[in-house]
Design a protein around this motif. Sequence first.
Motif, PDB file in Angstrom:
ATOM      1  N   GLU A  43       1.278  -1.016   0.057  1.00  0.00           N
ATOM      2  CA  GLU A  43      -0.045   0.118  -0.248  1.00  0.00           C
ATOM      3  C   GLU A  43       0.559   0.916  -0.089  1.00  0.00           C
ATOM      4  OE1 GLU A  43      -2.285  -3.289   1.796  1.00  0.00           O
ATOM      5  OE2 GLU A  43       0.040  -2.558   1.752  1.00  0.00           O
ATOM      6  N   GLN A  83      -5.164   5.046   4.013  1.00  0.00           N
ATOM      7  CA  GLN A  83      -6.360   4.519   3.633  1.00  0.00           C
ATOM      8  C   GLN A  83      -6.632   3.503   3.334  1.00  0.00           C
ATOM      9  OE1 GLN A  83      -8.921   6.379   5.161  1.00  0.00           O
ATOM     10  NE2 GLN A  83     -10.455   4.347   4.948  1.00  0.00           N
ATOM     11  N   LYS A  84      -5.988   3.095   2.611  1.00  0.00           N
ATOM     12  CA  LYS A  84      -5.480   1.782   1.819  1.00  0.00           C
ATOM     13  C   LYS A  84      -5.616   0.525   2.504  1.00  0.00           C
ATOM     14  CE  LYS A  84      -6.509  -0.491  -2.529  1.00  0.00           C
ATOM     15  NZ  LYS A  84      -6.840  -0.565  -2.933  1.00  0.00           N
ATOM     16  N   GLN A  94      -8.510   0.120   4.567  1.00  0.00           N
ATOM     17  CA  GLN A  94      -9.741  -0.908   4.149  1.00  0.00           C
ATOM     18  C   GLN A  94      -8.988  -1.821   4.226  1.00  0.00           C
ATOM     19  OE1 GLN A  94      -9.951   1.389   0.556  1.00  0.00           O
ATOM     20  NE2 GLN A  94     -11.228   3.016   1.062  1.00  0.00           N
ATOM     21  N   ASN A  95      -7.472  -2.472   3.447  1.00  0.00           N
ATOM     22  CA  ASN A  95      -7.970  -4.225   2.930  1.00  0.00           C
ATOM     23  C   ASN A  95      -7.248  -4.721   4.343  1.00  0.00           C
ATOM     24  OD1 ASN A  95      -7.357  -3.719   0.330  1.00  0.00           O
ATOM     25  ND2 ASN A  95      -5.008  -3.010   1.094  1.00  0.00           N
TER      26      ASN A  95
END
Length: 326
Positions: free
Chosen positions: A209, A234-235, A238-239
């Motif tokens: 990321e 943010q990624k 989310q992951n």
Amino acid sequence: MRISIQMWKQAQPLLKIPASYLKMEVFNPWRLPKEKVIFIMGATGTGKSRLSIDLATRFPSEIINSDKIQVYKGLHIVTNKVTKEEQCGFPHHLLGIIDPNYDFNAKEFCITATHAVESIHQKGKLPIIVGGSNSYIKSLVLDPKYGFRSRYDCCFLWVDVPVPVLHNFVSQRVDKMVEAGIVDEVRGIFDPNKTDYSQGIRRAIGVPELDPYFRAEKTLDEAGQAKELQLAIQKIKQNTSKLVCRQLEKIHQLKHLKGWELHRVDATEAFRSRSKDQGDEAWEKLVARPSEKVVSRFLCDNSSTTEVATRSMIRTSVEGMDHMLV
């Protein structure tokens, strides 16, 4: 309540029987009691490692890591490994020992974990296998080539927290990881010539990321760098949330499709508490103590009348054969 080594040794055979004796028909009708193994399961961030330490303070134990990323050396912030201080002196196996560039797989985990279980039992201690990689646990327990279920009695503890509560906690934890230096930690292994994030420790959430940010930061101004970094963070969140959902899905599959008896302990109140003291109190009352009771019952399971009678018959048979061989 604390269980002494002597009490938990009731779950072990009373004598060592020569292999030649085991082949004789006199032993075929009776099944020797199995050794005991504890599994602690749950999604990322539910407190599995914390519970393993809690149980190790109550039972003579050693801990085996079953997290496929925490087996690797390095990236302590990214992998969220339990620290030496948090380990409280209890031995931890398969934690931070594999070369970060090596692609450690389920087969190697099963072989290494089985060896660790055997060595822990030889010391007269209880193996506690803990981690979020349910595919590793599934392979270890169900694959007949390892014979794990035929050799060991397994107790499965499931630390559960509702998904919305856990997603919020995971988001906060990522923010704390950023404060702790996750960006610089990952920068230390960043290689602009490598784009493969499918092997070794580079699979860890947080590493791929941040790749776009590292590649772009030298060409961006300060505002652009901040924006790119926020996108990466943010990624990561989310992951990690997606990982939580996958882990819970696999746990439910093991419970409902494979029929595993999972002892669910609800850690929700410990996560919702507004202060550390309240959280610690809720954890002890709702997670640690109930888990201790489950393990206590599990360890004492072999003290039934049938087991005692079977052991007595085996002892008598062996003594009789000893007289015949003299």
